[in-house]
Enzyme design. Structure first.
Site, PDB file in Angstrom:
ATOM      1  N   TYR A   1       0.976  -1.265   0.156  1.00 23.03           N
ATOM      2  CA  TYR A   1       0.044  -0.043   0.014  1.00 23.03           C
ATOM      3  C   TYR A   1       0.885   1.236   0.109  1.00 23.03           C
ATOM      4  CZ  TYR A   1      -4.400  -2.398  -0.100  1.00 23.03           C
ATOM      5  OH  TYR A   1      -5.481  -3.365  -0.679  1.00 23.03           O
TER       6      TYR A   1
ATOM      7  N   ARG B   1       1.884   1.927  -3.455  1.00 17.70           N
ATOM      8  CA  ARG B   1       0.612   2.645  -4.218  1.00 17.70           C
ATOM      9  C   ARG B   1       0.460   3.772  -4.078  1.00 17.70           C
ATOM     10  NH1 ARG B   1      -4.156  -1.114  -3.945  1.00 17.70           N
ATOM     11  NH2 ARG B   1      -5.048   0.514  -5.258  1.00 17.70           N
TER      12      ARG B   1
ATOM     13  N   ASN C   1     -12.712   3.620  -7.165  1.00 12.92           N
ATOM     14  CA  ASN C   1     -11.326   3.844  -7.055  1.00 12.92           C
ATOM     15  C   ASN C   1     -10.989   4.414  -5.631  1.00 12.92           C
ATOM     16  OD1 ASN C   1     -11.141   3.146  -9.559  1.00 12.92           O
ATOM     17  ND2 ASN C   1     -10.925   5.376 -10.390  1.00 12.92           N
TER      18      ASN C   1
ATOM     19  N   ASP D   1      -8.100   6.404  -5.121  1.00 14.13           N
ATOM     20  CA  ASP D   1      -7.101   7.194  -5.369  1.00 14.13           C
ATOM     21  C   ASP D   1      -7.429   8.857  -5.169  1.00 14.13           C
ATOM     22  OD1 ASP D   1      -7.427   6.730  -8.995  1.00 14.13           O
ATOM     23  OD2 ASP D   1      -8.697   8.097  -7.614  1.00 14.13           O
TER      24      ASP D   1
ATOM     25  N   HIS E   1     -15.054   1.852  -2.188  1.00 14.59           N
ATOM     26  CA  HIS E   1     -13.889   0.968  -1.708  1.00 14.59           C
ATOM     27  C   HIS E   1     -13.071   1.709  -0.981  1.00 14.59           C
ATOM     28  CE1 HIS E   1     -14.919  -2.002  -5.384  1.00 14.59           C
ATOM     29  NE2 HIS E   1     -15.602  -2.190  -4.415  1.00 14.59           N
TER      30      HIS E   1
ATOM     31  N   CYS F   1      -7.750   2.386  12.429  1.00 13.13           N
ATOM     32  CA  CYS F   1      -7.141   1.292  13.690  1.00 13.13           C
ATOM     33  C   CYS F   1      -7.945   0.123  13.644  1.00 13.13           C
ATOM     34  CB  CYS F   1      -7.333   1.985  15.180  1.00 13.13           C
ATOM     35  SG  CYS F   1      -6.773   0.702  16.310  1.00 13.13           S
TER      36      CYS F   1
ATOM     37  N   CYS G   1      -4.630   4.007  20.750  1.00 11.51           N
ATOM     38  CA  CYS G   1      -4.522   2.815  21.791  1.00 11.51           C
ATOM     39  C   CYS G   1      -3.236   1.732  21.353  1.00 11.51           C
ATOM     40  CB  CYS G   1      -5.805   1.963  21.374  1.00 11.51           C
ATOM     41  SG  CYS G   1      -5.817   1.176  19.861  1.00 11.51           S
TER      42      CYS G   1
ATOM     43  N   GLY H   1     -14.124   2.950 -17.386  1.00 14.41           N
ATOM     44  CA  GLY H   1     -12.847   2.353 -16.883  1.00 14.41           C
ATOM     45  C   GLY H   1     -13.015   1.578 -15.800  1.00 14.41           C
TER      46      GLY H   1
ATOM     47  N   SER I   1     -13.749  -3.135 -15.380  1.00 13.03           N
ATOM     48  CA  SER I   1     -13.854  -4.265 -16.024  1.00 13.03           C
ATOM     49  C   SER I   1     -15.377  -4.797 -15.678  1.00 13.03           C
ATOM     50  CB  SER I   1     -12.844  -5.354 -15.660  1.00 13.03           C
ATOM     51  OG  SER I   1     -12.690  -5.394 -14.212  1.00 13.03           O
TER      52      SER I   1
HETATM   53  C1  BV8 Z   1     -17.840  -8.556  -0.637  1.00 10.76           C
HETATM   54  C2  BV8 Z   1      -9.355  -2.914  -2.601  1.00 10.76           C
HETATM   55  C3  BV8 Z   1     -19.197  -9.679   1.063  1.00 10.76           C
HETATM   56  C4  BV8 Z   1      -8.726  -1.640  -2.615  1.00 10.76           C
HETATM   57  C5  BV8 Z   1     -10.597  -3.924  -4.021  1.00 10.76           C
HETATM   58  C6  BV8 Z   1     -15.353 -15.420  -4.761  1.00 10.76           C
HETATM   59  C7  BV8 Z   1     -14.289 -15.657  -3.757  1.00 10.76           C
HETATM   60  C8  BV8 Z   1     -14.265 -14.392  -2.905  1.00 10.76           C
HETATM   61  C9  BV8 Z   1     -15.027 -13.302  -3.057  1.00 10.76           C
HETATM   62  C10 BV8 Z   1     -15.881 -13.384  -4.165  1.00 10.76           C
HETATM   63  C11 BV8 Z   1     -16.137 -14.282  -5.152  1.00 10.76           C
HETATM   64  N1  BV8 Z   1     -16.965 -14.116  -5.930  1.00 10.76           N
HETATM   65  C12 BV8 Z   1     -17.419 -12.625  -5.967  1.00 10.76           C
HETATM   66  C13 BV8 Z   1     -16.882 -11.999  -4.694  1.00 10.76           C
HETATM   67  C14 BV8 Z   1     -16.973 -11.098  -4.048  1.00 10.76           C
HETATM   68  C15 BV8 Z   1     -15.731 -10.150  -4.332  1.00 10.76           C
HETATM   69  C16 BV8 Z   1     -15.672 -10.052  -5.945  1.00 10.76           C
HETATM   70  O1  BV8 Z   1     -16.542  -9.519  -6.454  1.00 10.76           O
HETATM   71  N2  BV8 Z   1     -14.870 -10.570  -6.423  1.00 10.76           N
HETATM   72  C17 BV8 Z   1     -14.591 -10.800  -7.852  1.00 10.76           C
HETATM   73  C18 BV8 Z   1     -13.189 -10.288  -8.194  1.00 10.76           C
HETATM   74  C19 BV8 Z   1     -14.889 -11.987  -8.265  1.00 10.76           C
HETATM   75  N3  BV8 Z   1     -16.247  -9.076  -3.702  1.00 10.76           N
HETATM   76  C20 BV8 Z   1     -15.688  -8.707  -2.606  1.00 10.76           C
HETATM   77  O2  BV8 Z   1     -15.174  -9.293  -1.911  1.00 10.76           O
HETATM   78  C21 BV8 Z   1     -16.298  -7.351  -2.020  1.00 10.76           C
HETATM   79  N4  BV8 Z   1     -16.972  -7.575  -0.683  1.00 10.76           N
HETATM   80  O3  BV8 Z   1     -18.285  -8.950  -1.309  1.00 10.76           O
HETATM   81  O4  BV8 Z   1     -18.055  -8.760   0.903  1.00 10.76           O
HETATM   82  C22 BV8 Z   1     -19.604  -9.494   2.569  1.00 10.76           C
HETATM   83  C23 BV8 Z   1     -20.767  -8.873   2.500  1.00 10.76           C
HETATM   84  C24 BV8 Z   1     -21.412  -8.471   3.750  1.00 10.76           C
HETATM   85  C25 BV8 Z   1     -20.511  -8.798   4.776  1.00 10.76           C
HETATM   86  C26 BV8 Z   1     -19.435  -9.250   4.743  1.00 10.76           C
HETATM   87  C27 BV8 Z   1     -18.719  -9.670   3.550  1.00 10.76           C
HETATM   88  C28 BV8 Z   1     -15.273  -6.136  -1.697  1.00 10.76           C
HETATM   89  C29 BV8 Z   1     -14.657  -5.915  -2.994  1.00 10.76           C
HETATM   90  C30 BV8 Z   1     -13.777  -4.729  -2.986  1.00 10.76           C
HETATM   91  C31 BV8 Z   1     -12.345  -5.380  -2.930  1.00 10.76           C
HETATM   92  N5  BV8 Z   1     -11.530  -4.216  -3.018  1.00 10.76           N
HETATM   93  N6  BV8 Z   1      -9.588  -3.204  -3.860  1.00 10.76           N
HETATM   94  C32 BV8 Z   1      -7.488  -1.389  -3.156  1.00 10.76           C
HETATM   95  O5  BV8 Z   1      -6.351  -2.127  -2.938  1.00 10.76           O
HETATM   96  O6  BV8 Z   1      -7.660  -0.858  -4.346  1.00 10.76           O
HETATM   97  S1  BV8 Z   1     -11.178  -4.338  -5.748  1.00 10.76           S
HETATM   98  C33 BV8 Z   1     -10.395  -3.783  -6.830  1.00 10.76           C
HETATM   99  O7  BV8 Z   1     -11.065  -3.931  -8.025  1.00 10.76           O
HETATM  100  C34 BV8 Z   1     -10.258  -2.144  -6.928  1.00 10.76           C
HETATM  101  O8  BV8 Z   1     -11.082  -1.566  -5.785  1.00 10.76           O
HETATM  102  C35 BV8 Z   1     -11.158  -1.608  -8.050  1.00 10.76           C
HETATM  103  O9  BV8 Z   1     -11.618  -0.494  -7.912  1.00 10.76           O
HETATM  104  C36 BV8 Z   1     -12.010  -2.980  -8.119  1.00 10.76           C
HETATM  105  C37 BV8 Z   1     -12.688  -2.987  -9.568  1.00 10.76           C
HETATM  106  O10 BV8 Z   1     -11.755  -3.002 -10.579  1.00 10.76           O
HETATM  107  P1  BV8 Z   1     -12.012  -1.905 -11.747  1.00 10.76           P
HETATM  108  O11 BV8 Z   1     -11.727  -0.663 -11.299  1.00 10.76           O
HETATM  109  O12 BV8 Z   1     -12.932  -2.375 -12.569  1.00 10.76           O
HETATM  110  O13 BV8 Z   1     -10.278  -2.081 -12.431  1.00 10.76           O
HETATM  111  P2  BV8 Z   1      -9.640  -3.253 -13.509  1.00 10.76           P
HETATM  112  O14 BV8 Z   1      -8.385  -3.165 -13.398  1.00 10.76           O
HETATM  113  O15 BV8 Z   1     -10.465  -4.506 -13.247  1.00 10.76           O
HETATM  114  O16 BV8 Z   1     -10.462  -2.756 -14.795  1.00 10.76           O
HETATM  115  C38 BV8 Z   1      -9.673  -1.642 -15.473  1.00 10.76           C
HETATM  116  C39 BV8 Z   1     -10.806  -1.309 -16.783  1.00 10.76           C
HETATM  117  O17 BV8 Z   1     -10.125  -0.292 -17.170  1.00 10.76           O
HETATM  118  C40 BV8 Z   1     -10.702  -2.366 -17.800  1.00 10.76           C
HETATM  119  O18 BV8 Z   1     -11.977  -2.712 -18.226  1.00 10.76           O
HETATM  120  C41 BV8 Z   1      -9.730  -1.689 -18.880  1.00 10.76           C
HETATM  121  O19 BV8 Z   1      -9.874  -2.020 -20.015  1.00 10.76           O
HETATM  122  C42 BV8 Z   1     -10.011  -0.181 -18.575  1.00 10.76           C
HETATM  123  N7  BV8 Z   1      -9.060   0.713 -19.083  1.00 10.76           N
HETATM  124  C43 BV8 Z   1      -7.590   0.500 -19.212  1.00 10.76           C
HETATM  125  N8  BV8 Z   1      -7.017   1.663 -19.527  1.00 10.76           N
HETATM  126  C44 BV8 Z   1      -8.143   2.657 -19.734  1.00 10.76           C
HETATM  127  C45 BV8 Z   1      -9.668   2.050 -19.298  1.00 10.76           C
HETATM  128  N9  BV8 Z   1     -10.712   2.522 -19.390  1.00 10.76           N
HETATM  129  C46 BV8 Z   1     -10.699   3.904 -19.930  1.00 10.76           C
HETATM  130  N10 BV8 Z   1      -9.709   4.554 -20.314  1.00 10.76           N
HETATM  131  C47 BV8 Z   1      -8.213   4.110 -20.122  1.00 10.76           C
HETATM  132  N11 BV8 Z   1      -7.237   4.816 -20.415  1.00 10.76           N
HETATM  133 ZN    ZN Z   2      -6.789   2.453  18.185  1.00 12.99          ZN
END
Ligand code: BV8
Ligand code: ZN
Length: 257
Positions: free
Chosen positions: A77, A80, A112, A114, A129, A137, A167, A204, A206
């Site tokens: 992190y 990043r 995002n 960021d 997110h 904490c 803490c 932007g 996926s």
């Molecule tokens: C939840 C952290 C439940 C912060 C992120 C199987 C196992 C385990 C979990 C799951 C599973 N199946 C489904 C799930 C749920 C899981 C999920 O969806 N997994 C997916 C991958 C299958 N989701 C979760 O776990 C979520 N929580 O479900 O909890 C729950 C409910 C109640 C109580 C308790 C629990 C939490 C999801 C959040 C995860 N955190 N990041 C960080 O470190 O950044 S995820 C990460 O992906 C980022 O946050 C990001 O925002 C997010 C989405 O990705 P994108 O933004 O779409 O980025 P990506 O790279 O994928 O795509 C980029 C796109 O841009 C592409 O299409 C590309 O073509 C395009 N591009 C490129 N260049 C350009 C462009 N577009 C325009 N212009 C350009 N120049």
């Molecule tokens: Zn604390």
């Protein structure tokens, strides 16, 4: 999935069409992902040279990973945060800020972490997110936005595990990891905005991460238009009424013309 109302015509024939729909919209929202920040130099997650190509998300963006190896997670992190703190909003972010100033864009719902929509000047932002410049904490309610507190520089030079000043427990990034629930208020606000929207501009993403990726589906289910800007097809493209193949910065520059 509801069949799109308008045939998808690729390329910039659609930019005029999209601009018209945006100008006529009653309640436009934007749903953004890592791709909108790609032209600001921030790596995406799943693209060709995406973060998850070199690192495994299960090892870096889950609570288990942090419990197992907080040092590695903080290295990731801090690395990043350094890249993101040097990044500037690009044309795509600026166009969204302009659309909000014009009273056309009602909110940006972003996946995002960021902070670039805020830097670009948008006020009504929903961060589904979390935010990479905020730490919290693992035990008490202490939270700090390092940018606002002015401690960001020092924090990034530090190599030790950051500790809570209240803490003494470990501090963690205030972002949503896999398997963690999204912030309740942000998610419910985002869903209600999506229900009110008659147009959703998807930029932007996926469209693979849930529940965030439901946003465009909710707009669609409520009879709204989905306009997508992405250089390649995504999980959202099948429900997009208009798909503009291109980079966010370049296409959105055209949108405002
Ligand atoms: C939840 C952290 C439940 C912060 C992120 C199987 C196992 C385990 C979990 C799951 C599973 N199946 C489904 C799930 C749920 C899981 C999920 O969806 N997994 C997916 C991958 C299958 N989701 C979760 O776990 C979520 N929580 O479900 O909890 C729950 C409910 C109640 C109580 C308790 C629990 C939490 C999801 C959040 C995860 N955190 N990041 C960080 O470190 O950044 S995820 C990460 O992906 C980022 O946050 C990001 O925002 C997010 C989405 O990705 P994108 O933004 O779409 O980025 P990506 O790279 O994928 O795509 C980029 C796109 O841009 C592409 O299409 C590309 O073509 C395009 N591009 C490129 N260049 C350009 C462009 N577009 C325009 N212009 C350009 N120049
Ligand atoms: Zn604390």
């Amino acid at each position: 999935i509801l069949k799109p109302k308008i045939r998808k015509i690729l390329g910039n024939g659609m930019i005029e069409e999209a601009a018209k729909i945006i100008a006529r919209s009653r309640f436009l929202i934007a749903f953004t992902g890592a791709g909108i920040s790609a032209e600001s130099g921030i790596p995406t997650f799943r693209g060709r040279n995406g973060l998850w190509k070199r690192h495994r998300p299960e090892e870096l963006a889950t609570p288990e990973a942090f419990a197992r190896n907080p040092k590695l997670v903080w290295e990731f992190y801090r690395w990043r945060m350094k890249i993101i703190s040097k990044a500037k909003p690009n044309k795509a972010h600026l166009v969204l800020a302009e659309l909000e100033r014009m009273g056309i864009l009602k909110a940006v719902i972003t996946q995002n972490v960021d902070d670039l929509h805020r830097e670009a000047g948008n006020k009504n932002i929903i961060e589904l997110h979390g935010n990479i410049f905020r730490v919290k904490c693992i035990r008490c309610d202490y939270r700090e936005n390092l940018k606002e507190s002015g401690r960001l520089e020092k924090f990034l030079e530090d190599e030790d595990l950051p500790k809570c000043p209240k803490c003494g427990s470990l501090l963690r990034p205030d972002v949503v990891w896999f398997g963690e629930a999204l912030p309740e208020s942000a998610l419910s606000k985002a869903f209600s905005l999506a229900r009110r929207a008659d147009v959703c501009l998807v930029v932007g993403t996926s469209g693979q991460v849930f529940p965030a990726a439901y946003i465009p589906y909710i707009v669609k289910d409520n009879g709204g238009y989905v306009i997508e800007i992405n250089p390649s097809q995504s999980g959202i493209t099948p429900i997009a009424d208009i798909f503009i193949r291109g980079k966010a910065g370049e296409v959105m520059d055209e949108l405002l013309k």
